[in-house]
Every structure is written in C-alpha cells, then in structure tokens.
Motif scaffolding. Structure first.
Motif, mmCIF file in Angstrom:
data_model
loop_
_atom_site.group_PDB
_atom_site.id
_atom_site.type_symbol
_atom_site.label_atom_id
_atom_site.label_comp_id
_atom_site.label_asym_id
_atom_site.label_seq_id
_atom_site.Cartn_x
_atom_site.Cartn_y
_atom_site.Cartn_z
ATOM 1 N N THR A 150 40.064 49.636 48.423
ATOM 2 C CA THR A 150 40.845 49.199 47.252
ATOM 3 C C THR A 150 42.297 48.924 47.646
ATOM 4 O O THR A 150 43.065 48.409 46.848
ATOM 5 C CB THR A 150 40.762 50.285 46.149
ATOM 6 O OG1 THR A 150 39.381 50.557 45.902
ATOM 7 C CG2 THR A 150 41.397 49.829 44.852
ATOM 8 N N LEU A 173 43.387 44.573 38.293
ATOM 9 C CA LEU A 173 42.093 45.128 38.662
ATOM 10 C C LEU A 173 42.205 45.754 40.043
ATOM 11 O O LEU A 173 42.564 45.068 41.013
ATOM 12 C CB LEU A 173 41.029 44.025 38.715
ATOM 13 C CG LEU A 173 40.353 43.601 37.401
ATOM 14 C CD1 LEU A 173 41.351 43.024 36.426
ATOM 15 C CD2 LEU A 173 39.237 42.614 37.682
ATOM 16 N N LEU A 174 41.961 47.044 40.147
ATOM 17 C CA LEU A 174 41.954 47.700 41.443
ATOM 18 C C LEU A 174 40.504 47.978 41.804
ATOM 19 O O LEU A 174 39.872 48.858 41.231
ATOM 20 C CB LEU A 174 42.736 49.013 41.387
ATOM 21 C CG LEU A 174 44.216 48.891 41.033
ATOM 22 C CD1 LEU A 174 44.864 50.269 40.984
ATOM 23 C CD2 LEU A 174 44.941 48.014 42.046
ATOM 24 N N LEU A 175 39.999 47.211 42.758
ATOM 25 C CA LEU A 175 38.561 47.268 42.994
ATOM 26 C C LEU A 175 38.196 47.537 44.452
ATOM 27 O O LEU A 175 38.793 46.968 45.361
ATOM 28 C CB LEU A 175 37.927 45.934 42.582
ATOM 29 C CG LEU A 175 38.137 45.530 41.127
ATOM 30 C CD1 LEU A 175 37.576 44.147 40.892
ATOM 31 C CD2 LEU A 175 37.513 46.533 40.197
ATOM 32 N N PRO A 176 37.199 48.391 44.636
ATOM 33 C CA PRO A 176 36.688 48.615 45.991
ATOM 34 C C PRO A 176 35.549 47.660 46.336
ATOM 35 O O PRO A 176 34.901 47.817 47.355
ATOM 36 C CB PRO A 176 36.173 50.062 45.910
ATOM 37 C CG PRO A 176 35.780 50.241 44.484
ATOM 38 C CD PRO A 176 36.592 49.284 43.654
ATOM 39 N N TYR A 177 35.295 46.708 45.473
ATOM 40 C CA TYR A 177 34.138 45.823 45.613
ATOM 41 C C TYR A 177 34.614 44.371 45.633
ATOM 42 O O TYR A 177 35.456 43.995 44.829
ATOM 43 C CB TYR A 177 33.189 46.050 44.433
ATOM 44 C CG TYR A 177 31.964 45.179 44.439
ATOM 45 C CD1 TYR A 177 30.870 45.524 45.218
ATOM 46 C CD2 TYR A 177 31.911 44.016 43.682
ATOM 47 C CE1 TYR A 177 29.740 44.716 45.238
ATOM 48 C CE2 TYR A 177 30.788 43.203 43.699
ATOM 49 C CZ TYR A 177 29.705 43.569 44.475
ATOM 50 O OH TYR A 177 28.594 42.771 44.499
#
Lengths: 357, 247
Positions: A95, A209-213
């Motif tokens: 992220t 949006l903080l996303l690991p994907y």
C-alpha cells in the motif's frame, strides 16, 4: 541536552517519541518488552496512543491503520513475532505506507531462545514478507547510534513510502549506555502527505484510496518503481563504518554487538602488529558493497565474517562483492551464545597464523 | 420521494454477481451516509473477499486491509484520527475465521468504530468453500457431502459470541431477504454510526445475505432458502444495546 544513562530498548522508544511517533502497537515478547512498556506511559504524555494488541499480526495491522491516518507509527518485536508481522509489513510495502518496525533479535529458528542473536539477517534484508519487496534495514552498534537511526527512520520511511526496519540484537537492547537525545520533532498531521486519509477541516479534496491490491499492469509499473528505489538506496543511502582498513591484510566484517566485540579484538591484534581492519555495515540493506569493491586485494589476505548466526547469513552478500579475490572465513556463535573475550581474537589469530604458513 | 442511487457510491455498474446482496448491503450503508451527511467524513476499511470489489464503487476515503485484519486497521486509524466515521465491512471468512482474534480484540477493547458483518455462509470470491458460518449439511466445494459437524464443527454465531463481552455498545443481526429486514438493518446502521459519532463505543451489525452463484440457486430461490435454513439458525434481533434510547 545532557547525556543520560539508558537501556537500549528504552532509548529506542524515547527516540521514536522524539521523532514524532505518536502511535505504537505491540505484543509482549522477550527481549524487547521495555519498548512497549516504556511507550505505554510515555506516548499518552505527548498526546500519542499505545495499544497492546491481541497479537503481533493485529499490532502491525494497527500500525498500518495509524499510518493510513498520517500518524508516525511503530511496532516492535523479536524473531518469532517478526515472522507474524511479515503479513502486515508486506501490506505496508504494498500500500506504500511508511512505518518503523523494530526487531530486537534473539536465537532461532522456531521459538529459538530468548538470548541475543543475529539470526534474522536474511529475513530482514531479503524477504521481510511475501511478494519480493525490500526495506531499508538499520543495524546500530551503540545506543547513541540506535537513538540516531530511530530518530531518522521516519524520514526514510516517509520519503520512500515504505516501511523501515531497525534490526538490533537483544544484547544491545538490554545494555545501558550514555545517550544524548535530539530535540522533539512535532508530528505533521496536516493531511499534506500523499498517502494519508487525514482531512483538514474545511479543505476540499477528492477521496483517497489506499490499496494493497492493483491491476496487473499497474502492479508491474509499481514494482519497477520499487526496484528503482532500491537502486537509489544503493547509490545514496549506504551507511558504513570502515575501521583501520587502509593497511589491512585481514578484514573483519561484523554489525551490531558483534562489531563492538570485534573492534576490541582488532585493537588487541593491532597491538601485536597484525594488520586487521573492520567493515561495519550500519545499513544491512542497502549493503555497503563499495567498501568491499575498493579493498586492495593485492594486500588483503582474508575476510572474516563475524556474526551471531550459524550458518552465517551475511556471508553470501560479502562473497558477491569479494568475488573470490580473497578467502572468506566465518567465525560465528549462535542460538544465544555470545562471543567471549578471547573468542574473536583467537579465531582471527588462527586465520592469520594459518595464512602465514 | 425519489428513488435514486446513493450519492456516496460512484455512478458505475456493480461487479457483484446478479442478485447478490453485497450490493444491497453496500447501498444501505451508502444511504445512511447520505442521510447523515457523512460521505466525506467516512473512512471505509475494505476487507479481502467479495467485498474487496467495493473499492471500485465507493466515493469516500478508503483503506484496504489484509484478510481478517480490518478491525485492527480500523483500530489504528480511529485511535489516531478520532473525528472520522470509521467502518469496516467484513465477510464471514474474513470476520469469523481468519480474523476472529482481531474482531474479538477490537470488540473487547470497545473500539469506537463500526463493523458491518456480511454473512452469506460461503467464501464467495475463492469459489464457494466452507465458511465458518456454513450451515450444517450445506454443500460447498470443500464439503461436497454437506458440512459435517463431527469434522468441521458448527456454524459460528458472531452476534451471540460478541454479546458475551462487556465493552460493545450495540450488536444486532438482520436478514436482507425482505424489505422489512432491509429497513430495520438501515435503521440499525444509522444507530451504530450515531453512537460512534457520540463516542459511545463499538458497534457490530450482522447482515444475513445470499450467494446465488455458490449456493447454486436463483436469486429468488435464495430468498426462500434464507427463510427456511439461514434465519432459523442465525436468528435476527438485537443482541446487545447499551443505549436503547438512541434511535
């Protein structure tokens, strides 16, 4: 500010507070317990938050949440607990959230032992979690250095939007030494970081949006930029102490507590006329490659890797730079067994004597 | 009254399967945020599972959590940013299996955020394996002859489990297979968010949903299936309410 006498773990904790860290979550494990204990009362004093998590897994994910709100956040543990944090550290890297992870290392593998060891070098420098990311790894050898690297750790973490690891053995965590603390940094909670979801009152901004994907193509782009970042570290951020290398015929390589004991042995050997020097990586990653590349291999008769790890873990990184130009010997203890007064002296002496034959 | 898409959701089509109640649950939450004017102030902690799809539909701030860790991520966020309205949306595998420690820990600390728990008794995203909430006898890809309690235990009742804790303020379960259930659920979500904004602690709303794809039923058939099978085991109702006066 005057120097004060302080225990290693507590010195790291206070340095974190000075660095503006205002969130800590952790789970008890020896030999790092003084870090959460200290922060449990110290953080509330400065308006910060301490949470004793239900596990190491939960704790590192709490740090992830705090980092997402723009707060300087830290967790600490030791070997077995760092394995549990691997998931969260990988998510921090995925992220691209800054955080500081402290490993006060002990004997391994498994539950291992609670005594000091340096058996997490490979985990820290090669794969601190799944997915092939790297983090900067700092390995202080004195408590003042521990204070300094902790104080600066978030500067790197935030510059890179990547977690930073401080890897210090349980010996340094437990000893007391004089330290001098830097000024208190004020935490920046204005919501100006690109990564945080903080909102300034009245300010209009679009949702974040903080996303690991990531979609495949974007993930490849992101991984390329991670690679470029690692290359920048290697160019700009290596920290190393080179000790008595100029005329050295034998070069010891050691970090943390091992480097301190090695230095004493080197001074003794020097008194007897043996030309021994030391390369002490302060950043284990990026590894101080250049220190090995610039050695005069016409002069150097041997390299001695000195670690509290069996099998030796730093050996391969050294070998990649030495490239067969000098023999590499290992002198290691492990499992929580420490170097005794004469151990390193005798081991190096034996190599020198053997080389003279 | 005009029926329209909640403004908290982006004007895109849903990626959830046709007839899936995830989109219904998402819409109920978005409606409440609209009603309360909390779209900008909200932070949605997105889990791993089918609900990960929500990252594409939500207009507000959003942070993705590791599988099961949404309550831990929400803890870290809310503790360092207490003015925001923080909610985690979790599926049954996320909340009741891999994330049991995190949900119990957060609930037991009385963390001041809301967990919306979507229980459709299956791992939808990975293709319909047995979930911790899969009913006895229910066929899944890892229980081909139906769930056998002798080897796989019994469906986990999260509301009942969490209601044994001192700290939580509001714990309730609703079924989304009737308009009445949806309206009650919406009211409860609003109450949970209100309590949170008043710093009144941890709230947990369980929404019983369906999975037409992995249950092997049409969307309409799932409504009856829920009446016959799901609801008798997972009984809707309020399981804990420290602030009954708050609507």
């Amino acid at each position: 500010m005057a120097k004060i006498l302080m225990k290693g773990n507590e010195a790291i904790a206070e340095a974190a507070v000075r660095a503006g860290c205002r969130f800590f979550a952790g789970y008890p494990i020896t030999p790092q317990n003084e870090i959460p204990e200290y922060l449990s009362w110290r953080l509330p004093e400065v308006g910060g938050v301490f949470v004793q998590g239900e596990s190491e897994v939960a704790s590192v994910n709490m740090v992830y949440g705090a980092a997402a709100s723009g707060c300087r956040a830290m967790t600490s543990s030791s070997g077995p607990g760092i394995s549990l944090k691997a998931e969260g550290i990988s998510y921090l890297a995925g992220t691209q959230l800054p955080a500081v992870i402290v490993n006060i290392s002990r004997g391994g593998p498994g539950l291992g032992s609670i005594q000091p060891a340096q058996q997490d070098y490979l985990q820290a420098t090669k794969a601190l979690g799944h997915g092939g990311f790297r983090v900067m790894v700092f390995a202080p050898a004195t408590l003042q250095e521990a204070v300094d690297v902790t104080y600066n750790a978030w500067e790197y973490a935030e510059r890179d939007r990547n977690p930073v690891m401080i890897l210090m053995d349980g010996c340094l965590g437990s000893i007391m030494e004089q330290v001098e603390f830097p000024e208190m940094k004020e935490p920046d909670r204005k919501g100006t970081h690109a990564w945080d979801l903080n909102r300034v009152e009245g300010e209009k901004r679009s949702a974040r949006l903080l996303l690991p994907y990531f979609p495949e193509a974007l993930l490849e782009v992101k991984n390329k930029s991670h690679k470029a970042m690692i290359e920048r570290w290697q160019k700009n951020d290596v920290q190393v102490e080179e000790f008595m290398l100029e005329d050295a015929e034998y070069v010891a390589v050691a970090y943390g507590i091992s480097a301190r004991v090695a230095k004493e042995a080197i001074l003794r050997l020097r008194d007897e006329g043996h030309k021994v020097g030391l390369i002490r990586p302060i950043t284990l990653f990026p590894f101080p490659k250049e220190s090995f590349q610039k050695l005069n291999y016409e002069q150097v008769k041997g390299i001695i890797d000195i670690e509290l790890a069996i099998p030796a873990q730093m050996h391969d990184d050294i070998a990649l730079e030495v490239l067969g130009r000098a023999p590499i010997h290992d002198y290691c203890r492990s499992g929580g067994m420490l170097f005794d007064d004469d151990g390193i002296y005798n081991a190096v002496k034996k190599i020198i004597d053997g080389g003279a034959k | 009254m005009e029926y329209q898409r909640p403004s908290s959701l982006k004007p895109t089509s849903s990626g959830f399967c046709p007839g899936c109640m995830h989109s219904l649950a998402t819409k109920l939450i978005a409606d409440v945020l609209d009603d309360m004017g909390q779209q900008e102030n909200s932070v949605h902690v997105v889990p791993v599972g089918c609900a990960t799809l929500n990252l594409a539909y939500w207009k507000g701030d959003l942070v993705g959590a590791a599988h099961g860790r949404a309550p831990a991520v929400a803890t870290g966020f809310k503790r360092t940013n207490p003015d925001r309205l923080v909610f985690a949306y979790q599926g049954d595998g996320d909340c009741a299996a891999i994330g049991l420690a995190e949900i119990m820990g957060a609930a037991n600390r009385g963390e001041n955020f809301t967990v919306i728990f979507f229980n459709n008794q299956t791992y939808g995203m990975t293709g319909g394996q047995m979930a911790p909430t899969t009913l006895i006898g229910q066929k899944t890809t890892t229980t081909r002859d139906g769930r056998d309690p002798l080897t796989t235990g019994y469906p986990l009742k999260m509301c009942e489990l969490l209601a044994t804790l001192e700290a939580p303020s509001f714990i309730a379960r609703f079924a989304l297979n009737t308009p009445k259930g949806c309206l009650e659920a919406k009211k409860a979500i609003k109450k949970a968010f209100t309590l949170q904004l008043e710093n009144k602690g941890f709230s947990f709303i369980e929404l019983l949903g369906n999975c037409p794809t992995n249950w092997g039923l049409t969307p309409l058939q799932t409504l009856d299936y829920m009446n016959t099978n799901t609801i008798p085991y997972f009984v809707p109702g309020v399981y804990k309410d420290k602030y009954a006066e708050v609507k």
